[in-house]
Write a protein that holds these residues in place. Structure first.
Motif, short mmCIF file in Angstrom:
data_model
loop_
_atom_site.label_atom_id
_atom_site.label_comp_id
_atom_site.label_asym_id
_atom_site.label_seq_id
_atom_site.Cartn_x
_atom_site.Cartn_y
_atom_site.Cartn_z
N HIS A 250 0.82 -1.21 0.00
CA HIS A 250 0.00 0.00 0.00
C HIS A 250 0.86 1.26 0.00
N MET A 251 2.00 1.22 0.66
CA MET A 251 2.91 2.37 0.63
C MET A 251 3.38 2.61 -0.80
N THR A 252 3.71 1.53 -1.49
CA THR A 252 4.18 1.66 -2.87
C THR A 252 3.09 2.21 -3.77
N ARG A 253 1.85 1.75 -3.56
CA ARG A 253 0.73 2.26 -4.36
C ARG A 253 0.52 3.75 -4.12
N THR A 254 0.61 4.19 -2.86
CA THR A 254 0.35 5.60 -2.58
C THR A 254 1.49 6.50 -3.05
N PHE A 255 2.69 5.96 -3.20
CA PHE A 255 3.78 6.74 -3.80
C PHE A 255 3.40 7.21 -5.21
N ASP A 256 2.53 6.45 -5.88
CA ASP A 256 2.17 6.74 -7.26
C ASP A 256 0.95 7.64 -7.40
N THR A 257 0.41 8.16 -6.29
CA THR A 257 -0.80 8.99 -6.38
C THR A 257 -0.45 10.45 -6.63
N GLU A 258 -1.41 11.14 -7.21
CA GLU A 258 -1.27 12.58 -7.42
C GLU A 258 -1.18 13.32 -6.09
N ASP A 259 -1.96 12.86 -5.09
CA ASP A 259 -1.92 13.49 -3.77
C ASP A 259 -0.51 13.47 -3.20
N HIS A 260 0.17 12.34 -3.32
CA HIS A 260 1.53 12.26 -2.78
C HIS A 260 2.47 13.21 -3.51
N ARG A 261 2.39 13.22 -4.82
CA ARG A 261 3.31 14.08 -5.59
C ARG A 261 3.10 15.54 -5.23
N LEU A 262 1.82 15.97 -5.15
CA LEU A 262 1.54 17.37 -4.81
C LEU A 262 1.96 17.69 -3.38
N ALA A 263 1.74 16.75 -2.46
CA ALA A 263 2.10 17.00 -1.06
C ALA A 263 3.61 17.07 -0.89
N ALA A 264 4.35 16.22 -1.62
CA ALA A 264 5.81 16.26 -1.52
C ALA A 264 6.34 17.61 -2.02
N PHE A 267 5.65 20.26 0.54
CA PHE A 267 6.62 20.20 1.63
C PHE A 267 7.90 20.95 1.25
N VAL A 268 8.37 20.72 0.03
CA VAL A 268 9.57 21.41 -0.44
C VAL A 268 9.35 22.92 -0.48
N ASP A 269 8.13 23.31 -0.89
CA ASP A 269 7.80 24.74 -1.01
C ASP A 269 7.37 25.36 0.32
N LYS A 270 7.32 24.56 1.37
CA LYS A 270 6.94 25.01 2.72
C LYS A 270 5.55 25.63 2.74
N ARG A 271 4.59 24.92 2.14
CA ARG A 271 3.18 25.33 2.19
C ARG A 271 2.31 24.11 2.44
N GLU A 272 1.08 24.38 2.91
CA GLU A 272 0.15 23.29 3.23
C GLU A 272 -0.33 22.62 1.95
N PRO A 273 -0.38 21.28 1.92
CA PRO A 273 -0.87 20.60 0.71
C PRO A 273 -2.39 20.71 0.59
N ARG A 274 -2.88 20.66 -0.63
CA ARG A 274 -4.33 20.59 -0.89
C ARG A 274 -4.59 19.28 -1.60
N PHE A 275 -5.14 18.33 -0.85
CA PHE A 275 -5.36 16.99 -1.40
C PHE A 275 -6.61 16.96 -2.28
N ARG A 276 -6.57 16.15 -3.32
CA ARG A 276 -7.67 16.05 -4.28
C ARG A 276 -8.32 14.67 -4.30
N GLY A 277 -7.80 13.76 -3.49
CA GLY A 277 -8.37 12.42 -3.47
C GLY A 277 -8.03 11.60 -4.70
N ARG A 278 -6.89 11.92 -5.33
CA ARG A 278 -6.49 11.21 -6.54
C ARG A 278 -5.04 10.73 -6.42
#
Length: 278
Positions: A250-264, A267-278
């Motif tokens: 499941h960790m590997t599957r979530t690495f491939d989600t849009e939510d993870h990419r945007l949140a990462a 984090f780099v940009d030092k702002r709160e993520p906005r999750f989209r459920g994708r």
């Protein structure tokens, strides 16, 4: 579901609303403290799996009207339909009744296992099967006016809708047996103390707190939460090795989600993520 808001018509014994990713199912028999009717049961059995599969739904809230959550089964109806002592032998009729009840109780499995969070908003009494509905949800919040009882022993029944599975996992086997055997009524603060509910709130604040919790859950990374639920549910009944296997997948599957990419990137940009459920 499409659009900002939807509502089932007519309301009947179950009111369904949808807004901003939040699907709310409101049990609607205030004259009976929202005790289960055939109409309400059928509505829940249809709605909960449908909402579980709907990608637009990011959280499911279960609640009740009239200052109550759900009083469980309709005991007056039980009195009318209870079999005579000579009719209690096993047979095709008995097996049909078992199968019918088992099919109805699937709604609690859906609440517990659907790949999105479920929130029980408990404004008042939750008893019997109604308590089981709340126990099946991921998070339970209660008004200070809420009261809780397993209730079954008071009417000579063994219990259903998964309560004997959920309650020991939440509060421990010894206390769960006590509450099942005695059918004692406990208040909201005691329920919070023993871990039956997550949080309690003053009655005047309760509607706002329900709204805040629902929106908070709806804004989380839905796909990741679905996999978290699978991990946590597996931990209730499986070995450490089983859970480690699932976590790795499941960790590997979530690495491939849009939510993870945007949140990462957030984090780099030092702002709160906005999750989209994708």
């Amino acid at each position: 579901m499409n659009g900002a808001q939807a509502m089932s018509e007519p309301a009947g014994h179950l009111i369904e609303t949808f807004d901003d990713g939040i699907a709310t199912l409101t049990m609607n028999r205030p004259e009976a403290r929202n005790a289960l009717s055939a109409e309400m049961s059928a509505g829940l059995e249809e709605a909960i799996p449908r909402l579980a599969r709907d990608p637009a739904v990011r959280v499911v809230v279960l609640t009740g009207v009239g200052g109550a959550f759900c009083a469980g089964g309709d005991v007056k109806g039980f009195a009318r339909t209870a079999p005579r002592s000579g009719d209690r032998r096993a047979g095709p009729g008995f097996e049909r009744r078992v199968a019918g009840l088992r099919a109805s109780t699937e709604l609690c499995r859906w609440l517990h296992e659907m790949p999105k969070p479920t929130l029980a908003a408990i404004p008042g009494p939750a008893a019997g099967g109604g308590l089981s509905f709340a126990l099946a949800c991921d998070i339970r919040i209660a008004s200070e006016n809420a009261k809780f009882t397993t209730a079954f022993a008071r009417i000579g029944l063994a219990g259903d809708y998964g309560g004997s599975y959920f309650l020991p996992h939440l509060i421990g086997a010894a206390k769960a047996r006590e509450l099942y055997f005695t059918a004692d009524v406990i208040d909201a603060e005691e329920a919070r103390r023993i871990g039956l509910v997550n949080h309690t709130y003053p009655a005047a604040e309760f509607p706002a707190q329900v709204d805040a919790w629902a929106h908070r859950l709806a804004q989380l990374p839905t796909i990741a939460l679905g996999y978290m639920k699978k991990n946590l549910n597996a931990a209730e009944r499986g070995s450490l090795a089983d859970v480690l296997d699932l976590e790795a997948e499941h960790m590997t599957r979530t690495f491939d989600t849009e939510d993870h990419r945007l949140a990462a990137q957030s984090f780099v940009d030092k702002r709160e993520p906005r999750f989209r459920g994708r």
